[in-house]
Design a protein around this motif. Structure first.
Motif, short mmCIF file in Angstrom:
data_model
loop_
_atom_site.label_atom_id
_atom_site.label_comp_id
_atom_site.label_asym_id
_atom_site.label_seq_id
_atom_site.Cartn_x
_atom_site.Cartn_y
_atom_site.Cartn_z
N HIS A 297 0.83 -1.20 0.00
CA HIS A 297 0.00 0.00 0.00
C HIS A 297 0.86 1.25 0.00
N SER A 298 0.40 2.24 -0.75
CA SER A 298 1.07 3.53 -0.68
C SER A 298 0.03 4.64 -0.75
N GLU A 299 0.39 5.77 -0.19
CA GLU A 299 -0.51 6.92 -0.20
C GLU A 299 -0.43 7.58 -1.57
N SER B 39 -4.93 5.48 0.47
CA SER B 39 -4.06 4.32 0.37
C SER B 39 -4.47 3.43 -0.80
#
Length: 875
Positions: free
Chosen positions: A200-202, A347
């Motif tokens: 997950h990444s923002e 996310s």
RNA sequence: GGGCGCAUAGCUCAGUGGUAGAGCGCUCGCCUUACAAGCGAGAGGUCGCAGGUUCGACCCCUGCUGCGCCCACCA
């Protein structure tokens, strides 16, 4: 039988040249069969299975670290007399390898589909042969003491059989099931992914509020994935949300599709988020899927496996990220529909292998029901059957096993273990065990999917030993003793080995201890990555500094669970240390040192006694540190002993003793041999090559690999001798400091008289002190021009020096003033304590006594220094 | 959103309720017959900030700040 090379000491070069000897030494060890385990021996077993590197790549620094630690552990256990098995092997690394080979094909303008399944898999096997060979060579270079006769691969016949056996057993126990679920789908790899294969990444996106329905019966919902509204089959609100009570149970129209969908009440909806109303897309969102199940909603799939829209005329065929703005644009055509658009940071899941944004997708997949397995895995750590180092990470492990979702194990790939399930023409589902014939006839088909690569990895600690066959190895070496791996695969791998090990091996956990090492970073603490260009290839350091220096560098920084920053200077320092060891040994050999067993205490000098006692202490320190897996401290302890004590002081004192000749020199040679022998054996697990070379030269024995691990002599340390050596060191250092302050060149001899040396117990050390401090004996006409007082454990020694008028009064005053300031500070600190009435009551007696002693020493020091200063007019 | 960890010398990191440590780097002096990849001598730190416990805190407790990591179905 291995033969030690005979080296004539005087011919030894002044530098250790690893490049010239490492390969030959390694081959010698192999030829001697030192690393081949014998399950039939009577020795206690000690087994570590290698964390199998992926066949895709060559070994990086993290592997080098891991291998160093494992090799150190196994080499030590071997020397302790265990039957050691370090089992090597590699992992087929399903999706990773398939991607690599697909990229290779892409360079030729082909896809795997151009080859077809069979030829593609053949192609991967070719890749494996080539890439795997590189890895094996690197392991040889590192000096890994692995049992090559037992090398395994997760796709070899035995391990495939293990996989099939495990699958069948879980299937029969109903711990494996097939179900239609929302899974993580990578539209590029076109396969399902497990939760942990998603990163997950923002990411920046847009939150779009859309009005569903019209007039009083309308409601605004928000989404970041507008295109999914094409598959909406409901709107949901919280049951207690009064704003929408009147709508629950009614139907409302979805813009664009015109579909009339029910408004349902569901606990999952957070009334405080946005408008408190949610659009429901059961086929494309895991939460919505659950809502749909609770309310019996239809699932409407609107995207295909590539992420392209499959329905609704104008959008059909658009890729999902083209469809998103297109849908929004279409909504905007009616000015009342889009209530709000705003930038939104949220996310987003990405495929851990190719970074493509993961799409939740409804599909039919195989799952492992993890609950009972995870429970057992948690319990094994909770009750201490398996210990995780460092313990902080055990908490993370437990949090994870206690909250684990079912594990999606099917992958729509070609490289991997094919799922052993056959489907019949009438919807029959048959799981085929390894000794069973698959059903034949019209309409029977094997499941086309393969298993998650971690499925076979999870079996490794026992499948690599031969399971499901009850081999001698399984019986002898399972459970394994230690697992050494990076904390980054705690969840991927360790948890799953625990689950499967406990399940398949009747509740016996696969290891006693799990050591989680940190990650290797660059000199600035940044993660090494190819795109950053800060990757250090272990081969480079092997070439430049040798395997021992590389290994020592890595082991020295290996604090459990803590990341390590690597800089070239570290390798240089380690190389220098190897060289120091080399030259110390060279000195000993040139002077005729040889191994004659532990020296008899009688006739030993203080220096001899001190160093032998210290060696004893180091043996037990190193043992303790090894037992608690504190590799960094093992290295530190040995570095300090070898360099600061053995080389800097004992060797210098030994020169004096050797110069005396006769019995004294003979005993010195014995002590040199004895201490060196211990040091080399203690260092061998970390720096195998240089220690082998030196030890065989010193002892004329076969190999240090099979030497006994040192044990302390068990005698009581002679504290008197130790104190006198401490005093000698302090006296010499003080005189050197004085000389340096006075600006004397090292070569300049100064006549001096030592007063009080006898009463301080240093009578027999007169020569040593003079040699080390470069003092000449006083001539008959000696007249001191200055003097120096040194306070030692045994008493005060006054050094009278004839400086022949070259005394630098200014320098001396500076030094004295500094000493005075320090002493006054100490005095003040001690007084503050001792004048505190509560201190005497509460502080332990020894602390009070120590403080008083310090105070007295400070007072005496102040008096002496003051007297000195007064006797030295500022002229 | 939850959880965890870390803040100590220029850099990378050890460390203990009772006088701050290492390696590298730096300064000065040395090719002293094992080693210049070396030898000797040094400089350099209010142990992140603020409270608290204690005779005494870098160490234990609380809060704060900064950094990092892991987990998570926030539309």
């Amino acid at each position: 039988m291995a033969v030690a090379p005979s080296i004539e000491p005087t011919q030894l070069p002044t530098r250790w040249s690893p490049q010239e000897v490492e390969a030959a030494l390694y081959q010698r060890w192999l030829d001697a069969g030192y690393f081949t385990a014998d399950p039939a021996s009577g020795r206690p077993p000690f087994c570590i299975v290698i964390p199998p590197p992926n066949v895709t790549s060559s070994l990086h620094m993290g592997h080098a670290l891991e291998h160093t630690l494992i090799d150190a552990l196994t080499r030590r256990r071997r020397m302790l007399g265990d039957e050691v098995l370090w089992l090597p092997g590699m992992d087929h690394a399903g999706i990773a390898t398939q991607n690599v080979v697909e990229r290779e094909l892409a360079k030729e303008g082909k896809s795997r589909h151009d080859l077809g399944r069979e030829r593609f898999v053949e192609r991967v096997w070719q890749w494996k042969a080539q890439s795997g060979g590189k890895i094996l060579n690197q392991m040889r270079r590192l000096g890994d003491g692995v049992d090559w006769s037992r090398e395994r691969f997760t796709m070899d016949a035995g391990l495939s059989r293990a996989v099939q056996t495990m699958f069948k057993r879980l299937f029969d126990d109903e711990l494996i099931y097939r179900a239609e679920r929302i899974i993580n789908w990578c539209p590029r790899c076109q396969t399902a992914l497990s939760d942990i294969e998603v990163e997950h990444s923002e990411d920046a996106g847009e939150l779009i509020s859309i009005r569903y329905g019209g007039g009083a019966a309308s409601v605004v919902v928000a989404t970041t994935r507008a295109e999914t509204m094409l598959g909406d089959t409901a709107v949901a609100v919280h049951p207690d949300d009064e704003r929408y009570q009147h709508l629950v149970g009614t139907e409302i129209e979805v813009p664009l599709t015109g579909r009339r969908v029910p408004v349902v009440a569901d606990e999952h909806v957070d009334p405080d988020f946005g408008t408190g109303a949610v659009k429901v897309t059961p086929a494309h969102d895991p939460n919505d899927f659950e809502i749909g199940r609770r309310h019996d909603l239809p699932t409407l799939t609107v995207m295909d496996e590539r992420g392209a829209i499959t329905a609704h005329g104008p959008f059909e065929g658009l890729a999902r990220f083209e469809a998103r703005p297109a849908v929004v644009a279409a909504l905007r055509e009616d000015g009342r529909i889009v209530a709000e658009e705003r930038p939104y940071l949220h996310s987003v899941g990405h495929c851990s292998r190719c970074d493509t944004v993961v799409e939740p997708r409804l599909s039919l997949q195989w799952f492992v029901k993890v609950e009972p397995l995870a429970k057992a895995a948690g319990d094994a750590v909770r009750d201490g059957r398996t210990q995780i180092h460092p313990p902080e990470l055990a908490k993370r492990y437990l949090d994870w096993v206690d909250n684990m979702h079912d594990w999606c194990i099917s992958r729509q790939l070609w490289w991997g273990h094919r799922i052993p399930v056959w489907y019949g023409p009438n919807s029959e589902v048959v799981c085929v065990g390894p000794d069973e014939q698959p059903p034949t006839g019209d309409g029977w088909q094997q499941d086309p999917d393969v298993l998650d690569t971690w499925f076979s990895s999870a079996l490794w600690p026992f499948s690599a030993l031969g399971w499901p066959v009850r081999t001698a190895d399984v019986q002898r070496f399972y459970p394994t003793h230690v697992l050494v791996t990076g904390y980054d695969i705690l969840f991927f791998w360790v948890v799953r080995m625990m689950m499967f090990g406990l399940y398949a091996m009747n509740g016996t956990a696969p290891f006693h201890d799990v050591i989680l090492h940190g990650l290797i970073r660059d000199a600035n603490g940044k993660k090494m990555s190819k795109s950053q260009g800060n990757v250090i290839d272990p081969l480079e350091w092997l070439d430049h500094y040798g395997a021992d220096a590389l290994r020592y560098t890595l082991a020295r920084g290996a604090n459990p669970g803590v990341d390590m920053a690597l800089a070239e200077e570290w390798a240089q320092g380690s190389r220098n240390f190897c060289n120091k060891l080399w030259n110390a040994s060279r000195f000993a050999l040139i002077n005729g040192a040889a191994l004659r067993g532990a020296p008899d205490r009688d006739g030993l000098t203080d220096a001899d006694t001190w160093i032998v006692d210290r060696a004893d202490a180091v043996v037990s320190d190193v043992d303790e540190l090894f037992e608690s897996f504190q590799f960094g401290k093992v290295c530190e302890a040995l570095y300090h002993f070898v360099w600061d004590e053995f080389c800097d002081w004992y060797l210098e004192l030994a020169k004096v003793q050797l110069a005396e000749g006769g019995q004294r020199a003979e005993r010195t040679r014995a002590v040199l041999g004895h201490v060196l022998d211990i040091v080399l054996r203690l260092l061998h697990p970390v720096t195998p090559f240089v220690t082998e070379t030196l030890w065989t030269a010193l002892t004329a024995r076969e190999s240090i690999v099979v030497a006994d691990w040192p044990s302390a002599t068990g005698r009581v340390a002679d504290t008197g001798a130790a104190q006198r050596i401490i005093d000698v060191r302090k006296l010499v250092t003080e005189i050197r400091r004085f000389r340096a302050d006075q600006g004397l060149k090292p070569a300049q001899r100064v006549a001096a008289r030592l007063l009080g040396a006898d009463t301080a117990g240093l009578g027999e050390h007169d020569t040593a002190v003079r040699v080390l401090a470069r003092l000449d004996a006083p001539p008959e006409s000696f007249s001191a021009s200055t003097s120096l007082e040194v306070s030692l454990g045994g008493g005060i020694v006054i050094v009278e020096l004839d400086m022949q008028g070259v005394v630098d009064l200014a320098a001396e005053r500076t030094r004295l003033a500094k000493d005075l300031a320090i002493a006054e500070k100490v005095l003040a600190a001690c007084d503050a304590k001792l004048n505190n009435p509560v201190f005497a009551h509460k502080a332990p007696a020894d602390v009070v006594a120590k403080t008083q002693a310090r105070r007295e020493a400070a007072v005496a020091e102040i008096a002496r220094v003051t007297a000195r200063l007064e006797a030295r007019p500022n002229q």
